[in-house]
Structures are given as C-alpha cells and as structure tokens.
Write a protein that holds these residues in place. Structure first.
Motif, PDB file in Angstrom:
ATOM      1  N   TRP A  28       0.894  -1.485  -0.107  1.00 18.98           N
ATOM      2  CA  TRP A  28      -0.262  -0.554  -0.122  1.00 18.98           C
ATOM      3  C   TRP A  28       0.793   1.073  -0.091  1.00 18.98           C
ATOM      4  O   TRP A  28       2.008   1.047   0.450  1.00 18.98           O
ATOM      5  CB  TRP A  28      -0.589  -0.047   1.015  1.00 18.98           C
ATOM      6  N   GLU A  29       0.577   2.143  -0.960  1.00 23.13           N
ATOM      7  CA  GLU A  29       1.288   3.269  -0.541  1.00 23.13           C
ATOM      8  C   GLU A  29       0.289   4.368   0.294  1.00 23.13           C
ATOM      9  O   GLU A  29      -0.661   3.933   0.264  1.00 23.13           O
ATOM     10  CB  GLU A  29       0.877   4.558  -2.373  1.00 23.13           C
ATOM     11  N   LYS A 108       2.872  -6.069   1.642  1.00 27.48           N
ATOM     12  CA  LYS A 108       4.234  -6.003   2.237  1.00 27.48           C
ATOM     13  C   LYS A 108       3.022  -4.299   2.343  1.00 27.48           C
ATOM     14  O   LYS A 108       2.856  -3.769   1.419  1.00 27.48           O
ATOM     15  CB  LYS A 108       5.282  -5.989   1.488  1.00 27.48           C
ATOM     16  N   ALA A 109       3.808  -4.142   3.427  1.00 23.59           N
ATOM     17  CA  ALA A 109       3.605  -3.277   3.910  1.00 23.59           C
ATOM     18  C   ALA A 109       4.332  -2.124   4.921  1.00 23.59           C
ATOM     19  O   ALA A 109       4.722  -2.556   5.931  1.00 23.59           O
ATOM     20  CB  ALA A 109       2.146  -2.621   3.976  1.00 23.59           C
ATOM     21  N   THR A 110       4.049  -0.799   5.178  1.00 22.00           N
ATOM     22  CA  THR A 110       5.075  -0.141   6.547  1.00 22.00           C
ATOM     23  C   THR A 110       4.488  -0.418   7.831  1.00 22.00           C
ATOM     24  O   THR A 110       2.619  -0.436   7.098  1.00 22.00           O
ATOM     25  CB  THR A 110       5.280   1.058   6.499  1.00 22.00           C
ATOM     26  N   VAL A 111       4.457  -0.010   8.923  1.00 26.58           N
ATOM     27  CA  VAL A 111       3.201  -0.317  10.263  1.00 26.58           C
ATOM     28  C   VAL A 111       2.051   1.260   9.428  1.00 26.58           C
ATOM     29  O   VAL A 111       1.739   0.935   9.839  1.00 26.58           O
ATOM     30  CB  VAL A 111       4.149   0.757  11.201  1.00 26.58           C
ATOM     31  N   VAL A 166      -5.761  -6.445   9.291  1.00 29.23           N
ATOM     32  CA  VAL A 166      -6.033  -5.448   8.609  1.00 29.23           C
ATOM     33  C   VAL A 166      -5.822  -7.530   7.853  1.00 29.23           C
ATOM     34  O   VAL A 166      -6.069  -7.117   6.495  1.00 29.23           O
ATOM     35  CB  VAL A 166      -4.472  -5.569   8.269  1.00 29.23           C
ATOM     36  N   LEU A 167      -6.330  -8.408   8.421  1.00 27.36           N
ATOM     37  CA  LEU A 167      -6.492  -9.949   7.899  1.00 27.36           C
ATOM     38  C   LEU A 167      -7.957  -9.740   6.696  1.00 27.36           C
ATOM     39  O   LEU A 167      -8.340 -10.151   6.665  1.00 27.36           O
ATOM     40  CB  LEU A 167      -7.068 -10.466   9.237  1.00 27.36           C
ATOM     41  N   ALA A 168      -9.234  -8.804   7.794  1.00 34.27           N
ATOM     42  CA  ALA A 168     -10.475  -8.140   7.030  1.00 34.27           C
ATOM     43  C   ALA A 168     -10.118  -7.795   5.670  1.00 34.27           C
ATOM     44  O   ALA A 168     -11.140  -7.793   5.123  1.00 34.27           O
ATOM     45  CB  ALA A 168     -10.810  -7.569   7.538  1.00 34.27           C
ATOM     46  N   PHE A 169      -8.727  -7.163   5.231  1.00 31.61           N
ATOM     47  CA  PHE A 169      -9.328  -6.928   3.785  1.00 31.61           C
ATOM     48  C   PHE A 169      -9.287  -8.274   3.206  1.00 31.61           C
ATOM     49  O   PHE A 169      -8.696  -7.577   1.565  1.00 31.61           O
ATOM     50  CB  PHE A 169      -8.522  -5.741   3.523  1.00 31.61           C
ATOM     51  N   TYR A 170      -8.185  -9.164   3.612  1.00 31.67           N
ATOM     52  CA  TYR A 170      -8.293  -9.966   2.631  1.00 31.67           C
ATOM     53  C   TYR A 170      -8.451 -11.163   2.918  1.00 31.67           C
ATOM     54  O   TYR A 170      -8.070 -12.840   3.029  1.00 31.67           O
ATOM     55  CB  TYR A 170      -6.205 -10.518   3.246  1.00 31.67           C
ATOM     56  N   GLU A 171     -10.017 -10.607   2.606  1.00 25.85           N
ATOM     57  CA  GLU A 171     -10.684 -11.876   1.845  1.00 25.85           C
ATOM     58  C   GLU A 171     -11.491 -12.866   4.044  1.00 25.85           C
ATOM     59  O   GLU A 171     -11.554 -14.384   3.394  1.00 25.85           O
ATOM     60  CB  GLU A 171     -10.704 -13.107   1.148  1.00 25.85           C
ATOM     61  N   GLU A 172     -11.080 -12.657   4.928  1.00 23.37           N
ATOM     62  CA  GLU A 172     -10.993 -13.252   6.424  1.00 23.37           C
ATOM     63  C   GLU A 172     -12.297 -12.490   6.121  1.00 23.37           C
ATOM     64  O   GLU A 172     -12.762 -11.361   6.516  1.00 23.37           O
ATOM     65  CB  GLU A 172      -9.961 -13.400   7.022  1.00 23.37           C
ATOM     66  N   PRO A 173     -13.226 -13.772   7.353  1.00 19.74           N
ATOM     67  CA  PRO A 173     -14.821 -13.209   7.343  1.00 19.74           C
ATOM     68  C   PRO A 173     -14.808 -12.447   9.000  1.00 19.74           C
ATOM     69  O   PRO A 173     -13.137 -13.088   9.622  1.00 19.74           O
ATOM     70  CB  PRO A 173     -14.930 -14.263   7.783  1.00 19.74           C
ATOM     71  N   GLN A 174     -15.036 -11.501   9.229  1.00 21.42           N
ATOM     72  CA  GLN A 174     -14.612 -10.668  10.874  1.00 21.42           C
ATOM     73  C   GLN A 174     -14.327 -11.689  11.933  1.00 21.42           C
ATOM     74  O   GLN A 174     -13.836 -11.265  13.222  1.00 21.42           O
ATOM     75  CB  GLN A 174     -15.984  -9.665  10.512  1.00 21.42           C
ATOM     76  N   ILE A 313       8.080   3.971  15.558  1.00 21.04           N
ATOM     77  CA  ILE A 313       7.824   2.913  13.945  1.00 21.04           C
ATOM     78  C   ILE A 313       9.809   2.840  14.358  1.00 21.04           C
ATOM     79  O   ILE A 313       9.769   1.856  13.199  1.00 21.04           O
ATOM     80  CB  ILE A 313       7.286   3.209  13.297  1.00 21.04           C
ATOM     81  N   GLU A 314      11.072   3.665  13.807  1.00 22.18           N
ATOM     82  CA  GLU A 314      11.304   4.042  13.118  1.00 22.18           C
ATOM     83  C   GLU A 314      12.091   2.980  13.744  1.00 22.18           C
ATOM     84  O   GLU A 314      13.794   2.944  13.295  1.00 22.18           O
ATOM     85  CB  GLU A 314      11.630   5.354  12.617  1.00 22.18           C
ATOM     86  N   LYS A 315      12.209   3.385  15.755  1.00 20.84           N
ATOM     87  CA  LYS A 315      12.723   2.945  16.474  1.00 20.84           C
ATOM     88  C   LYS A 315      12.892   1.681  16.641  1.00 20.84           C
ATOM     89  O   LYS A 315      13.440   0.446  16.946  1.00 20.84           O
ATOM     90  CB  LYS A 315      12.747   3.363  17.771  1.00 20.84           C
ATOM     91  N   TYR A 316      11.650   0.618  16.449  1.00 22.48           N
ATOM     92  CA  TYR A 316      11.247  -0.151  17.044  1.00 22.48           C
ATOM     93  C   TYR A 316      10.772  -1.363  15.641  1.00 22.48           C
ATOM     94  O   TYR A 316      10.264  -2.721  16.229  1.00 22.48           O
ATOM     95  CB  TYR A 316      10.116  -0.593  18.126  1.00 22.48           C
ATOM     96  N   LEU A 317      10.392  -1.061  14.829  1.00 16.73           N
ATOM     97  CA  LEU A 317       9.477  -1.813  13.812  1.00 16.73           C
ATOM     98  C   LEU A 317       9.839  -1.253  12.299  1.00 16.73           C
ATOM     99  O   LEU A 317       8.898  -0.878  11.609  1.00 16.73           O
ATOM    100  CB  LEU A 317       8.289  -1.947  13.651  1.00 16.73           C
ATOM    101  N   PRO A 318      11.119  -0.675  11.942  1.00 18.45           N
ATOM    102  CA  PRO A 318      11.165   0.278  11.058  1.00 18.45           C
ATOM    103  C   PRO A 318      11.249  -0.285   9.967  1.00 18.45           C
ATOM    104  O   PRO A 318      10.931  -2.144   9.205  1.00 18.45           O
ATOM    105  CB  PRO A 318      12.716   0.499  10.788  1.00 18.45           C
ATOM    106  N   GLY A 319      10.869   0.469   8.671  1.00 17.15           N
ATOM    107  CA  GLY A 319      10.792  -0.274   7.379  1.00 17.15           C
ATOM    108  C   GLY A 319       9.653  -0.785   6.477  1.00 17.15           C
ATOM    109  O   GLY A 319       8.600  -0.596   6.818  1.00 17.15           O
ATOM    110  N   ILE A 320       9.866  -1.654   5.832  1.00 20.26           N
ATOM    111  CA  ILE A 320       8.168  -2.694   5.093  1.00 20.26           C
ATOM    112  C   ILE A 320       8.507  -3.866   5.727  1.00 20.26           C
ATOM    113  O   ILE A 320       8.930  -4.798   5.848  1.00 20.26           O
ATOM    114  CB  ILE A 320       8.694  -2.489   3.511  1.00 20.26           C
ATOM    115  N   LEU A 321       7.427  -4.404   6.329  1.00 16.64           N
ATOM    116  CA  LEU A 321       7.530  -5.301   6.791  1.00 16.64           C
ATOM    117  C   LEU A 321       6.316  -6.384   5.941  1.00 16.64           C
ATOM    118  O   LEU A 321       5.382  -6.366   4.780  1.00 16.64           O
ATOM    119  CB  LEU A 321       6.199  -4.996   7.671  1.00 16.64           C
TER     120      LEU A 321
END
Length: 323
Positions: A28-29, A108-111, A166-174, A313-321
């Motif tokens: 996602w951009e 793949k997406a950043t936080v 974000v699972l909900a946006f990939y065809e997973e039921p709520q 985010i940059e400190k603990y979980l940076p970049g594209i995940l």
C-alpha cells in the motif's frame, strides 16, 4: 483546518470503499491528505463509521455490555459475529489459518500504511463503539503516553495493538479477525461470551479429543502452549516476530493476549497455567485498562501526532514489513 484522508493504490485513488481489497504480494502507498474548510473528527469518509454523540461520555460501567437486545443493531451485530465465531473456530480451522497466514507472503506494507488501512474498518465484535479502528489506536496510545511518558515502547504498543485486523481486507470473515479469543482443543471456558448458546454447532464439542477439561493439553502446560481461536492478536504477534521487532517481550504479550478476556478478566483456564503466566497477565491487564476505557474519549488530532509515532516506528519496527 483539518485533513481528509484518501488512499492511493496502484490502481487508483479510493475513499472508504470496503470492497477495495489488497492482492497477494502488493504494498500500500502512503495515504494522501487534502485540506478541507470544515474540521472533521474522523478520518473515515463513510457516514456509517461516524461516531455518534452518545458514545462521547459513555460511563465505564456500560463497556463490554453483551446483553441480548434484538432492537439494538450494534448488539445484534456482536451476537451474530460471536455465533459464527463459536461455530466455526475449531482446532482444524485454527491450524489451517496458521498454515495460510504464517507464510507472510500476502502483502508488504509499512506500519503506517497498515494503520491507515484501519481507517476503513469498524470492529463488528465491539459493543462499545462504532468508529474506525485507527481512531481507537491513537486514543489508546495517547492515554498510555500521558500516564507513562518515558516508556515509548508502551506508546507504540498501544498504537499498533490492533494492526492484525488487516486480515479483514484479505477475504477473511470478521469472526476470524476480531472478538474475544478462547482456547480451542479443550472444554470452552465458562466466561466466554455467549458460551451457553453459541457453541452448540461447533463440531469440537462432540469430539472426545477436545471436549474435556484438559482436552489435548497437559495440566499446567502453560499459556504459551495453548492454541487460541484465530484472530488479529496471534497474527500480529507472529508478524512482529517474523519481522524481528525490537519491542520488548512485555509488548508482545500485551498484543498476543489482549483479547483473551476469558483468561485475563474471567479467570478461566487456570488448570492449564504454569509459573510465570501470572506475570504475563499483569502486563496484559495493565494494557487493557487503556485498550478498553479509551474508546469514549475525545478523538485526537491524528495528523499532528504522526511525526512522534513515526519516530517510534523507525526505532522498533522500521521499513516495509512482510504480512
């Protein structure tokens, strides 16, 4: 002047269309902001997701009210979600979801990108509020920051704790994404919501391997040996581990077990706990003070807060995940 958020995808710009879904492997951009003349309290453009004034000063005693009321549309959504969850969440179902999602090859997406996607999601299992999850994320983080100003890892934990949705946006039921979690593979705890009526069609209840007090577990096997119903908690915990987060173990416990209400709030499954699990519970209970009781407070100015949280985010979980 406030900002109204839209999201720009590779295929074009969309607003709050819940039909827009990601495709495997895509990223996602960053959301684009456009100034508007009239300030808005909420980022989501859909009127269905607008917070009603009645939620603004809701008394604490009214949170987590799961009484059945067929005339209350939110409560009915909640009840039906749990009925589907408690019917379909079996040992085989959970193992199947883990096999599918723990390859981390879906997108793949950043936080920040993942957080902004929550702008389009209202938690169907939550009886307390009918607003997008990104608002709750910032409410939780800011309240923690107010009370624990020196613990920046705790602030970030509050912000990201629901990112697994974000699972909900990939065809997973709520019902496979949100809601209180419970142990599968043994007798259901007495404090699971709607426990007496909602499990009648779950096949594990008729399976002698799973329908006893201990089921497939050993006495005192410990919290981390339990297989919980599949949802956003376990998924985000696994995403963080896979992407080598620098968040401390206390943060990971908060994220993994914050929806496990039958255990940390109801006292269920004590026969399966071992030494050290009570220490985990203390951290989860500390976090849940903020997860639950921030949902009725004033909506924060999210755009002004982003620079601080992007630093964390940059400190603990940076970049594209990898998700």
């Amino acid at each position: 002047m406030a900002c109204f958020l839209y999201r720009r995808y590779a295929g074009g710009t969309v607003g709050g269309d819940h039909g827009e879904r990601g495709r495997s492997g895509e990223s996602w951009e960053t959301a684009q902001t456009f100034p508007v003349d009239n300030p808005i309290k909420l980022l989501d453009p859909s009127e269905l997701l607008r917070p009603e004034p009645s939620f603004a000063e809701k008394p604490v005693s009214q949170f987590r009210n799961y009484d059945i009321d067929e005339n209350d549309p939110i409560k009915e959504r909640v009840r039906k979600t749990y009925k589907l969850m408690h019917t379909n969440q079996t040992v085989d179902f959970v193992r199947g979801k883990m096999t599918k999602w723990l390859k981390f090859n879906h997108f793949k997406a950043t936080v920040r990108e993942a957080l902004e996607k929550l702008n389009e999601l209202v938690d169907e299992s939550d009886p307390d509020v009918d607003i997008p999850n990104i608002v709750h994320a910032f409410q939780t983080a800011e309240k923690i920051r107010q009370d624990y100003p020196n613990d920046d890892w705790f602030h970030l934990t509050g912000l990201i704790h629901d990112l697994g949705k974000v699972l909900a946006f990939y065809e997973e039921p709520q019902w496979a994404v949100v809601g209180d979690t419970f142990v599968v593979g043994c007798e259901w705890g007495p404090n699971v919501v709607y426990r007496d009526t909602s499990f009648v069609d779950n096949p594990d209840g008729k399976d002698s391997k799973y329908n006893t007090k201990y089921g497939m577990y050993r006495p005192g096997c410990g919290l981390e040996q339990l297989l919980l119903s599949w949802g956003h908690d376990e998924y985000l915990y696994r995403v963080l581990i896979h992407n080598k987060t620098k968040l401390p173990k206390e943060a990971l416990h908060m994220i993994r077990y914050h929806s496990f209400y039958p255990w940390h709030a109801g006292g269920d499954y004590q026969h399966l706990m071992k030494e050290g699990d009570e220490d985990i519970k203390k951290w989860v209970l500390l976090f849940n003070q903020y997860d639950l009781y921030t949902k009725s407070e004033v909506i924060p100015n999210i755009e002004e807060l982003w620079p601080y949280y992007e630093g964390l985010i940059e400190k603990y979980l940076p970049g594209i995940l990898e998700w």
